[in-house]
Motif scaffolding. Structure first.
Motif, PDB file in Angstrom:
ATOM      1  N   ARG A 116       0.824  -1.210   0.000  1.00 16.56           N
ATOM      2  CA  ARG A 116       0.000   0.000   0.000  1.00 16.56           C
ATOM      3  C   ARG A 116       0.859   1.262   0.000  1.00 16.56           C
ATOM      4  NH1 ARG A 116      -2.300  -4.265   2.391  1.00 16.56           N
ATOM      5  NH2 ARG A 116      -4.367  -4.739   1.542  1.00 16.56           N
ATOM      6  N   GLY A 117       2.146   1.088  -0.293  1.00 21.73           N
ATOM      7  CA  GLY A 117       3.014   2.239  -0.514  1.00 21.73           C
ATOM      8  C   GLY A 117       3.853   2.673   0.665  1.00 21.73           C
ATOM      9  N   TYR A 118       3.775   1.960   1.776  1.00 19.68           N
ATOM     10  CA  TYR A 118       4.552   2.301   2.967  1.00 19.68           C
ATOM     11  C   TYR A 118       5.805   1.422   3.003  1.00 19.68           C
ATOM     12  CZ  TYR A 118       0.509   4.941   4.661  1.00 19.68           C
ATOM     13  OH  TYR A 118      -0.517   5.848   4.793  1.00 19.68           O
ATOM     14  N   MET A 119       6.970   2.052   2.910  1.00 21.51           N
ATOM     15  CA  MET A 119       8.219   1.310   2.772  1.00 21.51           C
ATOM     16  C   MET A 119       8.995   1.275   4.090  1.00 21.51           C
ATOM     17  SD  MET A 119       8.156   0.143  -0.219  1.00 21.51           S
ATOM     18  CE  MET A 119       9.844  -0.389  -0.484  1.00 21.51           C
ATOM     19  N   PRO A 120       9.835   0.231   4.282  1.00 18.68           N
ATOM     20  CA  PRO A 120      10.587   0.106   5.536  1.00 18.68           C
ATOM     21  C   PRO A 120      11.670   1.166   5.674  1.00 18.68           C
ATOM     22  CG  PRO A 120      11.231  -1.606   3.986  1.00 18.68           C
ATOM     23  CD  PRO A 120      10.054  -0.911   3.382  1.00 18.68           C
ATOM     24  N   VAL A 121      11.787   1.701   6.872  1.00 17.06           N
ATOM     25  CA  VAL A 121      12.857   2.634   7.222  1.00 17.06           C
ATOM     26  C   VAL A 121      13.467   2.179   8.543  1.00 17.06           C
ATOM     27  CG1 VAL A 121      11.735   4.573   6.052  1.00 17.06           C
ATOM     28  CG2 VAL A 121      11.333   4.199   8.487  1.00 17.06           C
ATOM     29  N   THR A 122      14.661   2.647   8.812  1.00 13.35           N
ATOM     30  CA  THR A 122      15.379   2.272  10.028  1.00 13.35           C
ATOM     31  C   THR A 122      14.981   3.163  11.188  1.00 13.35           C
ATOM     32  OG1 THR A 122      17.263   1.558   8.683  1.00 13.35           O
ATOM     33  CG2 THR A 122      17.668   1.909  11.033  1.00 13.35           C
ATOM     34  N   THR A 123      14.772   2.560  12.348  1.00 12.50           N
ATOM     35  CA  THR A 123      14.571   3.308  13.587  1.00 12.50           C
ATOM     36  C   THR A 123      15.704   2.970  14.549  1.00 12.50           C
ATOM     37  OG1 THR A 123      13.153   1.566  14.512  1.00 12.50           O
ATOM     38  CG2 THR A 123      12.073   3.373  13.314  1.00 12.50           C
ATOM     39  N   TYR A 124      15.823   3.746  15.629  1.00 15.42           N
ATOM     40  CA  TYR A 124      17.006   3.661  16.473  1.00 15.42           C
ATOM     41  C   TYR A 124      16.636   3.620  17.956  1.00 15.42           C
ATOM     42  CZ  TYR A 124      18.903   5.331  12.062  1.00 15.42           C
ATOM     43  OH  TYR A 124      19.215   5.457  10.736  1.00 15.42           O
ATOM     44  N   SER A 125      17.508   3.013  18.743  1.00 16.38           N
ATOM     45  CA  SER A 125      17.407   3.090  20.201  1.00 16.38           C
ATOM     46  C   SER A 125      18.796   2.948  20.796  1.00 16.38           C
ATOM     47  CB  SER A 125      16.466   2.008  20.764  1.00 16.38           C
ATOM     48  OG  SER A 125      16.938   0.711  20.453  1.00 16.38           O
ATOM     49  N   CYS A 126      18.965   3.481  22.011  1.00 19.65           N
ATOM     50  CA  CYS A 126      20.254   3.473  22.723  1.00 19.65           C
ATOM     51  C   CYS A 126      20.031   2.892  24.108  1.00 19.65           C
ATOM     52  CB  CYS A 126      20.820   4.883  22.854  1.00 19.65           C
ATOM     53  SG  CYS A 126      20.876   5.819  21.320  1.00 19.65           S
ATOM     54  N   HIS A 127      20.997   2.098  24.585  1.00 20.71           N
ATOM     55  CA  HIS A 127      20.787   1.352  25.826  1.00 20.71           C
ATOM     56  C   HIS A 127      22.054   1.398  26.683  1.00 20.71           C
ATOM     57  CE1 HIS A 127      17.186  -0.319  23.877  1.00 20.71           C
ATOM     58  NE2 HIS A 127      17.942  -0.281  22.794  1.00 20.71           N
ATOM     59  N   TYR A 128      21.913   2.015  27.847  1.00 25.57           N
ATOM     60  CA  TYR A 128      23.016   2.093  28.800  1.00 25.57           C
ATOM     61  C   TYR A 128      22.790   1.016  29.861  1.00 25.57           C
ATOM     62  CZ  TYR A 128      25.953   3.883  32.590  1.00 25.57           C
ATOM     63  OH  TYR A 128      26.869   4.000  33.603  1.00 25.57           O
ATOM     64  N   ILE A 129      23.646  -0.008  29.860  1.00 32.60           N
ATOM     65  CA  ILE A 129      23.520  -1.147  30.764  1.00 32.60           C
ATOM     66  C   ILE A 129      24.593  -1.032  31.842  1.00 32.60           C
ATOM     67  CG2 ILE A 129      23.435  -3.659  30.938  1.00 32.60           C
ATOM     68  CD1 ILE A 129      21.298  -2.464  29.102  1.00 32.60           C
ATOM     69  N   VAL A 130      24.178  -1.009  33.090  1.00 37.57           N
ATOM     70  CA  VAL A 130      25.129  -0.796  34.191  1.00 37.57           C
ATOM     71  C   VAL A 130      26.070  -1.980  34.345  1.00 37.57           C
ATOM     72  CG1 VAL A 130      25.336  -0.448  36.676  1.00 37.57           C
ATOM     73  CG2 VAL A 130      23.559   0.768  35.383  1.00 37.57           C
ATOM     74  N   ASN A 131      25.526  -3.197  34.312  1.00 35.39           N
ATOM     75  CA  ASN A 131      26.338  -4.395  34.537  1.00 35.39           C
ATOM     76  C   ASN A 131      27.225  -4.662  33.324  1.00 35.39           C
ATOM     77  OD1 ASN A 131      26.895  -7.396  34.353  1.00 35.39           O
ATOM     78  ND2 ASN A 131      25.981  -7.294  36.406  1.00 35.39           N
ATOM     79  N   GLU A 132      28.526  -4.603  33.511  1.00 29.67           N
ATOM     80  CA  GLU A 132      29.460  -4.736  32.402  1.00 29.67           C
ATOM     81  C   GLU A 132      29.393  -6.116  31.751  1.00 29.67           C
ATOM     82  OE1 GLU A 132      31.384  -2.676  30.806  1.00 29.67           O
ATOM     83  OE2 GLU A 132      30.808  -0.926  32.007  1.00 29.67           O
ATOM     84  N   GLY A 133      29.219  -7.149  32.560  1.00 30.04           N
ATOM     85  CA  GLY A 133      29.155  -8.493  32.010  1.00 30.04           C
ATOM     86  C   GLY A 133      27.956  -8.675  31.101  1.00 30.04           C
ATOM     87  N   PHE A 134      26.795  -8.204  31.561  1.00 34.04           N
ATOM     88  CA  PHE A 134      25.606  -8.346  30.736  1.00 34.04           C
ATOM     89  C   PHE A 134      25.648  -7.404  29.542  1.00 34.04           C
ATOM     90  CE2 PHE A 134      21.046  -7.981  29.709  1.00 34.04           C
ATOM     91  CZ  PHE A 134      20.766  -9.339  29.577  1.00 34.04           C
ATOM     92  N   ARG A 135      26.287  -6.270  29.717  1.00 37.65           N
ATOM     93  CA  ARG A 135      26.454  -5.343  28.597  1.00 37.65           C
ATOM     94  C   ARG A 135      27.185  -6.025  27.442  1.00 37.65           C
ATOM     95  NH1 ARG A 135      27.424   0.065  27.028  1.00 37.65           N
ATOM     96  NH2 ARG A 135      29.169   0.163  25.574  1.00 37.65           N
ATOM     97  N   LYS A 136      28.215  -6.799  27.754  1.00 32.55           N
ATOM     98  CA  LYS A 136      28.986  -7.484  26.726  1.00 32.55           C
ATOM     99  C   LYS A 136      28.118  -8.533  26.016  1.00 32.55           C
ATOM    100  CE  LYS A 136      32.409  -8.989  24.271  1.00 32.55           C
ATOM    101  NZ  LYS A 136      32.775  -8.242  23.031  1.00 32.55           N
ATOM    102  N   ILE A 137      27.296  -9.238  26.779  1.00 31.98           N
ATOM    103  CA  ILE A 137      26.396 -10.225  26.181  1.00 31.98           C
ATOM    104  C   ILE A 137      25.441  -9.549  25.193  1.00 31.98           C
ATOM    105  CG2 ILE A 137      24.495 -11.816  26.681  1.00 31.98           C
ATOM    106  CD1 ILE A 137      25.904 -12.389  29.351  1.00 31.98           C
TER     107      ILE A 137
END
Length: 501
Positions: A450-471
């Motif tokens: 119907r004429g609506y095409m995909p575009v990119t959206t964005y998000s940013c995530h600050y994770i306190v735990n360094e170990g889980f951040r790496k995962i």
């Protein structure tokens, strides 16, 4: 607008709010198949962070405003402003528990300066955000606790603001009744990521497996609104870059002060997304469907850019509206009366109730928002005789028509009405208003034809735990590659003629 995720084919689908199904599943997979949970199980850990809920206890929000400290504006730097030029020397940052504590003209000046009037975003206006709070849609009782960040100079001039919320654990009546299903499922349902549309339920599940507690968390966004826009709103001053850095640092400091797991900035502008990577935020992308106005004079000219089969299908769908004795109307500003909002609220509740969703917005929200935003509100309604049977809510920005919510009367079905009210009426309105695009939100490949095409959206995530951040960092590399691949495939098989691509 996401005209609500993953519905659309049943005549009452836009943004139906089956959110906790749309973005993850019970195995902790992302929408594109990768399992964060598997990454947790395969990672090597030599310490246990916590048993079950974890030892970290989120700090209760104090009743008084919270100071996040004072910052000094430095030198001339790249902004070319010297200390002797009269610029402010100090910036103080604080948290307010209600947007009503910020004068509307100051907040709106930050919003307007951040984009200019040509790209004005009504969702970030004081009127829209205050309507959410005053109507009880964003409140402690719903798990959305306002924690807006305000930057002021030494003369109390507001230099920047950021809409921020503490996402606390919240159980709806439906969630409470599933306790007998099992503890694991209950934990998953209790996780409060509803109304965000950047799905991290699997992250929360994996975080528990990792030995820590994911909720509460901080969320910088417009609640219940998957619309891209500035998230750090700044006055247009020579030192706005420094104020941006100060506000982002303050949000990170608040994450530590409240002892929460993470800070999430969802649907920021692309430029903010890039800048926050430099400040230890993980980057994530998603996908939505937007319609682009190529300077069309009318709807028929748009159709001529479509492939013949798609053009024929759209014309057939539109003919069904008149064949069902339906009349479409577009109401704007003062044309929308209290009775329209009352019936539209019934449409909205029918949509959420039918889809096991959450009715985030109260009746009062629609009345308040309509009153405050005036001509920025466009309500598409369908009438059968003298009766309103369906409607689609849109907001008008500087260069964009934003689709918002769809609904219809209970126990009725009108073939193709959903497509007409939500997609085709929006395209016609955008052409008439000379707007650059229509944002129809995430999910629903049916929008492409119907004429609506995909575009990119964005998000940013600050994770306190360094170990889980790496995962998560490893997971996001794979997910990003898949999202980009899907976007390319969809573009390559799009509905437009080659000459119109």
């Amino acid at each position: 607008m996401d005209y609500y995720a993953g519905q659309a084919m049943n005549g009452c689908g836009f943004w139906c709010k089956t959110e906790f199904y749309a973005g993850t599943n019970f195995l902790g997979q992302s929408p594109f198949g990768h399992s964060v949970q598997n990454l947790v199980h395969t990672s090597k850990r030599t310490t246990t962070n916590a048993l079950f809920w974890g030892p970290r206890k989120a700090v209760e929000r104090p009743d008084t405003d919270l100071s996040l400290g004072h910052f000094t504006l430095t030198g001339s730097g790249s902004e070319g402003v010297s200390a002797s030029s009269g610029k402010p020397q100090k910036v103080s940052v604080s948290v307010v528990s209600s947007i009503s504590e910020v004068p509307s003209h100051d907040w709106d000046a930050c919003n307007l300066d951040s984009t200019g009037p040509e790209k004005f975003n009504p969702f970030l206006s004081h009127g829209f955000l205050s309507s959410l709070e005053e109507s009880g849609s964003t409140a402690k009782e719903t798990g959305w606790i306002p924690q807006h960040i305000i930057a002021q100079d030494e003369h109390k001039n507001i230099l920047g603001v950021a809409p921020l919320y503490l996402k606390s654990l919240f159980l709806s009546p439906y969630q409470l009744c599933v306790f007998a299903i099992g503890l694991t499922l209950l934990i998953w349902l209790c996780s409060h990521s509803y109304g965000e549309y950047v799905f991290d339920h699997s992250w929360a599940d994996a975080y528990y497996s990792y030995g820590a507690r994911y909720y509460p968390k901080l969320q910088c966004c417009v609640p219940f609104t998957p619309v891209t826009g500035q998230r750090v709103l700044l006055r247009d001053t020579p030192y706005k870059d420094q104020v941006f850095d100060i506000l982002v640092t303050a949000m990170k400091n608040l994450t530590d002060k409240f002892q929460v797991s993470s800070l999430h900035v969802t649907f920021p502008s692309e430029s903010e997304w890039h800048r926050m990577k430099e400040k230890d935020f993980l980057q994530r992308i998603g996908m939505q469907y937007h319609w682009k106005n190529r300077n069309y004079k009318d709807f028929d000219e748009f159709l001529m850019d479509m492939k013949q089969s798609k053009r024929k299908n759209i014309r057939q769908e539109r003919k069904k509206i008149a064949a069902q004795n339906l009349t479409m109307k577009r109401l704007r500003g003062y044309e929308i009366k209290a009775r329209h909002w009352d019936i539209f609220y019934k449409f909205y509740r029918n949509t959420t109730d039918n889809k096991w969703g959450s009715a985030y917005l109260t009746r009062g929200f629609f009345h308040d928002m309509g009153s405050k935003l005036g001509d920025n509100v466009l309500l598409v309604v369908a009438e059968e005789g003298d009766e309103l049977v369906a409607g689609a809510l849109n907001l008008i920005g500087g260069d964009t028509l934003f689709g918002r919510i769809w609904g219809c009367l209970p126990r009725v079905y009108y073939p193709s009405l959903h497509f007409e009210a939500c997609y085709y009426q929006a395209i016609e309105a955008a052409i008439e208003l000379n707007l650059d695009k229509v944002e129809a939100g995430a999910q629903g490949e049916h929008k492409i034809q119907r004429g609506y095409m995909p575009v990119t959206t964005y998000s940013c995530h600050y994770i306190v735990n360094e170990g889980f951040r790496k995962i998560l960092e490893d997971f996001l590399v794979r997910e990003t590659a898949q999202v980009k691949h899907v976007i390319k495939l969809l573009h390559d098989s799009g509905p437009f003629k080659d000459s119109a691509q």
